[in-house]
Design a protein around this motif. Structure first.
Motif, PDB file in Angstrom:
ATOM      1  N   LEU A 178     -65.947 -71.237 -29.893  1.00 17.63           N
ATOM      2  CA  LEU A 178     -65.597 -71.778 -28.880  1.00 17.63           C
ATOM      3  C   LEU A 178     -66.530 -72.965 -28.550  1.00 17.63           C
ATOM      4  N   MET A 179     -67.951 -72.854 -28.934  1.00 23.17           N
ATOM      5  CA  MET A 179     -68.608 -73.845 -28.577  1.00 23.17           C
ATOM      6  C   MET A 179     -68.669 -75.089 -29.480  1.00 23.17           C
ATOM      7  N   PHE A 180     -68.681 -74.743 -30.740  1.00 23.79           N
ATOM      8  CA  PHE A 180     -68.602 -75.976 -31.758  1.00 23.79           C
ATOM      9  C   PHE A 180     -67.266 -76.553 -31.651  1.00 23.79           C
ATOM     10  N   ALA A 181     -66.339 -75.964 -31.507  1.00 25.31           N
ATOM     11  CA  ALA A 181     -65.172 -76.706 -31.420  1.00 25.31           C
ATOM     12  C   ALA A 181     -64.883 -77.493 -29.972  1.00 25.31           C
ATOM     13  N   SER A 228     -76.960 -86.391 -19.586  1.00 22.24           N
ATOM     14  CA  SER A 228     -76.297 -85.087 -19.522  1.00 22.24           C
ATOM     15  C   SER A 228     -75.033 -84.918 -20.608  1.00 22.24           C
ATOM     16  N   VAL A 229     -74.420 -86.018 -20.982  1.00 25.92           N
ATOM     17  CA  VAL A 229     -73.502 -86.017 -21.882  1.00 25.92           C
ATOM     18  C   VAL A 229     -74.179 -85.760 -23.193  1.00 25.92           C
ATOM     19  N   VAL A 230     -75.124 -86.477 -23.656  1.00 24.63           N
ATOM     20  CA  VAL A 230     -75.917 -86.067 -24.763  1.00 24.63           C
ATOM     21  C   VAL A 230     -76.430 -84.744 -24.922  1.00 24.63           C
ATOM     22  N   ALA A 231     -76.828 -84.127 -23.644  1.00 25.21           N
ATOM     23  CA  ALA A 231     -77.388 -82.855 -24.020  1.00 25.21           C
ATOM     24  C   ALA A 231     -76.086 -81.826 -24.226  1.00 25.21           C
ATOM     25  N   THR A 232     -75.091 -82.267 -23.554  1.00 26.87           N
ATOM     26  CA  THR A 232     -73.757 -81.546 -23.805  1.00 26.87           C
ATOM     27  C   THR A 232     -73.399 -81.451 -25.280  1.00 26.87           C
ATOM     28  N   LEU A 234     -75.356 -82.110 -27.658  1.00 24.21           N
ATOM     29  CA  LEU A 234     -76.644 -81.073 -28.292  1.00 24.21           C
ATOM     30  C   LEU A 234     -76.076 -79.826 -28.310  1.00 24.21           C
ATOM     31  N   ILE A 235     -75.822 -79.261 -27.089  1.00 28.60           N
ATOM     32  CA  ILE A 235     -75.832 -77.814 -26.976  1.00 28.60           C
ATOM     33  C   ILE A 235     -74.555 -77.406 -27.613  1.00 28.60           C
ATOM     34  N   GLU A 236     -73.465 -78.141 -27.515  1.00 35.49           N
ATOM     35  CA  GLU A 236     -72.058 -77.577 -28.002  1.00 35.49           C
ATOM     36  C   GLU A 236     -72.092 -77.982 -29.750  1.00 35.49           C
ATOM     37  N   ILE A 237     -72.486 -78.670 -30.249  1.00 32.98           N
ATOM     38  CA  ILE A 237     -72.349 -79.137 -31.628  1.00 32.98           C
ATOM     39  C   ILE A 237     -73.521 -78.786 -32.507  1.00 32.98           C
ATOM     40  N   ALA A 238     -74.688 -79.135 -31.999  1.00 37.70           N
ATOM     41  CA  ALA A 238     -76.046 -79.033 -33.000  1.00 37.70           C
ATOM     42  C   ALA A 238     -76.473 -77.484 -32.696  1.00 37.70           C
ATOM     43  N   VAL A 239     -76.358 -77.047 -31.524  1.00 44.83           N
ATOM     44  CA  VAL A 239     -77.374 -75.550 -31.347  1.00 44.83           C
ATOM     45  C   VAL A 239     -76.304 -74.610 -31.997  1.00 44.83           C
ATOM     46  N   PHE A 255     -79.286 -69.048 -27.020  1.00 46.86           N
ATOM     47  CA  PHE A 255     -78.929 -68.357 -25.727  1.00 46.86           C
ATOM     48  C   PHE A 255     -79.035 -68.767 -24.510  1.00 46.86           C
ATOM     49  N   TYR A 256     -80.522 -69.255 -24.299  1.00 43.81           N
ATOM     50  CA  TYR A 256     -80.840 -69.895 -22.831  1.00 43.81           C
ATOM     51  C   TYR A 256     -80.286 -71.412 -22.787  1.00 43.81           C
ATOM     52  N   LEU A 257     -80.065 -72.018 -23.834  1.00 42.98           N
ATOM     53  CA  LEU A 257     -79.398 -73.424 -23.764  1.00 42.98           C
ATOM     54  C   LEU A 257     -77.856 -73.273 -23.425  1.00 42.98           C
TER      55      LEU A 257
END
Length: 707
Positions: A178-181, A228-232, A234-239, A255-257
């Motif tokens: 879900l998150m990676f896609a 914030s887009v950069v953080a998104t 990071l959280i959705e692709i790299a994490v 988990f916390y991210l």
């Protein structure tokens, strides 16, 4: 791994809560959406084709085929399913004996049945996500409560069975997909707003149903939006790859991210139960040790350990720091982060091209599949090792049968999920094993695995498109028809309706993105307003007296397209400003040739009127009475009332738990009898820290038998 008993319990409770909200929200909208006088009557979707009963049920899997046997039409059957689903989910949320595979199978089957007749109003990604998660809950739920188990694996976690963690691993895999896609599709779509890191300068204003907090978020500095887009990304692709990290602290950081991202989305947008469902999935990243928070855990860490364990702990810490450093370096490098100390801002920009990202995705997608294979193989080996620790040939045989069945189901679902996951990269999709494609094709209509990709493109870059309906008695003086939730009145603040999803308001948002011919249901909506059908009016205004044409239906109805923007700070009493763009739907009246042509073109003409409801059906009368009692309540108030009631019951359960524990015949006679088990097994100690009575370890049972 420190065990997953508590996370599994939290997951099952969360799934039950989401099912409850989904069914209750849908129930409030059934008459207006699917009733005989609704926008898209459900009875039109179930037409017997002369096939056998079981073949018909397999091809269109819905329990609503059986509604006529109960003296109900399709819409009434859908109401019954929604009510029963709400009550069953509420029971599973509050009572642990109801967190049983059969209960979750019934919830999944009921929601799948609704989706089969839901048409465009139930075609959202979160509906598919709920179905997939609900089926996983069938496998995760225990056949017997933990307190009924007679033996724990020797040397294993107290009360743990060899196969228990396998299905729960699929929840983690679903969260990863879900998150990676969702992160990848933002870049593969070539959307200029995502590539320019400006998506959030539009998102808060143009999302379907913003909250009041979205107005404030929209007016934050542009550099903060870009960061914030950069953080998104990071959280959705790299994490997400860290979900499978062997180091526990990395999984907890992931988990916390994820929780942070979902909470921020909940605060700024009304996305019904979707973010709640995602938070439920994140429980797969937790373990018993983290959730139990047992006292004395910190003191045990200070006990001296052997040098191999100390070396392993040091290497783990170094690897963890290396991962954090790699993520930080990659973020700074690929997004060109620069600190402007004079203006106290952080500048960011993408430093890679679409071609480079496509090559990276082509290189990485298949390894992520192998990462899943390796992680699942480890879980299978761990389960096999736990099975070898089971004592007694009969118990060993029983555990082997359960382990074989659950392992087969887990591997099969993993293979099925690879097909929709590989949609993110066509090359990988073509290289998948053909057996996975065949498995997926055989069960695709059951929605056991789905593809995801949220916010693929940012819409409304030149202003938020919004359709405004208008009615008139003479064709000259027009009155706007205001919806309860979507933007309309410029001075009305955005509402907070989560976890309710007003499905008509959502579809109005999609309709505004194109011509009305792309949304055939809109013509049916216009027809129902001209006819003055109360069930449809209640979708627009639950209090019919607030509807401007409640005394007499309008003679003419039309629709205009506007562009909306958030008001600027300092504009008193205004939340929105707008500008007229064009006519969206021409003025029509009943019998108008234009309206009749559109109804015929979209197949919306009712050639077979609904049969009269059976007045003698007790069940139909009960459903009508229930609807009459609940109709005065607005849907968000009903769902929040359920939430408050659950909280009150939980408080009462917490207050009564100590008394029920000590009054139970299985409870120890004194506190001294509990201490040996706490000192012998730290895993059992963490389980005894929870209020509910848990199974003892085999060593403590032996001690009690001797006594």
């Amino acid at each position: 791994m420190a065990g997953s008993r508590l996370p599994r319990r939290l997951f099952l409770q969360g799934v039950a809560a989401v099912f409850m909200f989904a069914f209750a929200s849908l129930y409030t909208q059934i008459p207006g959406l699917y009733g005989p006088e609704g926008i898209l009557p459900a009875r039109k979707t179930l037409r017997p084709q002369g096939k056998g009963r079981w073949q018909q049920l397999w091809e269109t899997p819905t329990l609503l085929w059986e509604a006529p046997r109960l003296g109900l039409d399709t819409a009434q059957g859908l109401e019954l399913l929604s009510l029963l689903g709400t009550l069953l989910a509420l029971g599973a949320l509050l009572l642990s004996p109801l967190r049983h595979p059969v209960v979750y199978l019934l919830l999944w089957a009921a929601y799948l049945s609704a989706c089969q007749v839901g048409q465009v109003f139930l075609y959202f990604q979160w509906d598919s996500l709920l179905l997939e998660t609900g089926f996983l809950a069938v496998l995760v739920a225990p056949l017997r409560p933990a307190s009924h188990r007679k033996q724990a694996p020797q040397g294993g976690r107290a009360g743990a069975l060899p196969h228990e963690d396998l299905p729960f691993w699929l929840v983690r895999w679903l969260l990863f997909r879900l998150m990676f896609a969702s992160g990848v599709v933002k870049l593969t779509s070539r959307c200029p707003a995502w590539w320019g890191l400006t998506a959030l300068t539009y998102h808060y204003e143009t999302q379907c149903l913003p909250t009041p907090a979205a107005w404030f978020a929209h007016h934050l500095p542009v550099w903060l939006h870009k960061l914030s887009v950069v953080a998104t990304f990071l959280i959705e692709i790299a994490v997400p790859p860290l979900f499978f990290a062997p180091i526990r602290r990395l999984r907890l950081a992931a988990f916390y991210l994820q929780v942070l991202l979902q909470v921020l989305i909940i605060i700024t947008g009304n996305y019904n139960f979707f973010n709640l469902m995602t938070l439920v999935l994140t429980t797969a990243l937790l373990d018993d040790q983290h959730l139990a928070a047992e006292p004395g855990h910190g003191s045990r860490k200070k006990i001296a350990t052997s040098w191999p364990k100390a070396l392993l702990a040091t290497l783990s810490l170094l690897l963890e720091l290396a991962v954090y450093g790699f993520l930080a370096y990659g973020t700074v490098h690929y997004f060109g982060l620069e600190v402007d100390w004079q203006q106290c801002t952080i500048h960011s920009r993408t430093t890679f091209t679409f071609h480079q990202f496509s090559q990276w995705l082509k290189t990485l997608t298949l390894p992520t599949v192998w990462l899943g294979v390796a992680s699942l193989a480890w879980e299978l080996l761990s389960a096999l090792w736990r099975w070898t620790q089971v004592r007694g040939w009969l118990r060993k045989f029983s555990a082997a049968v359960k382990l074989s069945l659950v392992s087969t189901a887990t591997v099969a679902l993993f293979l099925i999920s690879l097909v929709p996951y590989s949609y993110v990269e066509p090359g990988t999709h073509g290289r998948l094993w053909t057996g996975a494609h065949r498995l997926f094709g055989a069960v695709e209509h059951l929605q056991l695995a789905n593809s995801y990709g949220l916010f693929r493109r940012m819409t409304g870059l030149g202003g938020r498109p919004e359709v405004v309906l208008e009615g008139s008695y003479d064709g000259h003086h027009w009155t706007e028809i205001e919806f309860m939730y979507k933007p309309g009145n410029l001075s009305r603040p955005p509402p907070v309706v989560v976890p309710h999803q007003p499905r008509l308001d959502w579809q109005m948002w999609f309709a505004a993105l194109g011509p009305h011919t792309h949304s055939p249901w809109f013509t049916s909506l216009v027809l129902r307003l001209l006819q003055g059908k109360e069930p449809v009016i209640r979708l627009i205004q639950s209090q019919v007296a607030r509807y401007p044409f409640h005394k007499q239906p309008p003679t003419y109805v039309r629709a205009q397209r506007y562009k909306y923007w958030f008001s600027q700070p300092g504009e008193q009493g205004q939340w929105w400003r707008r500008q007229w763009v064009e006519e969206f739907f021409p003025p029509v009246s009943l019998g108008d040739p234009t309206l009749e042509t559109l109804l015929s073109q979209f197949g919306l003409q009712d050639k077979s009127p609904a049969r009269a409801r059976s007045a003698n059906s007790t069940l139909a009368q009960a459903l009508h009475w229930t609807r009459t009692q609940l109709s005065p309540l607005e849907a968000p108030a009903l769902l929040w009332g359920l939430l408050v009631a659950i909280g009150a019951v939980r408080v009462v359960q917490a207050l009564l738990a100590p008394w029920s524990l000590w009054s139970s015949p299985l409870a120890p006679a004194s506190g001294e009898k509990r201490r040996p088990a706490r000192h012998k097994d730290s895993g059992a100690a963490s389980e005894q820290a929870t209020p509910a009575p848990q199974p003892c370890t085999s060593s403590s049972r032996t001690a009690r038998r001797k006594k």
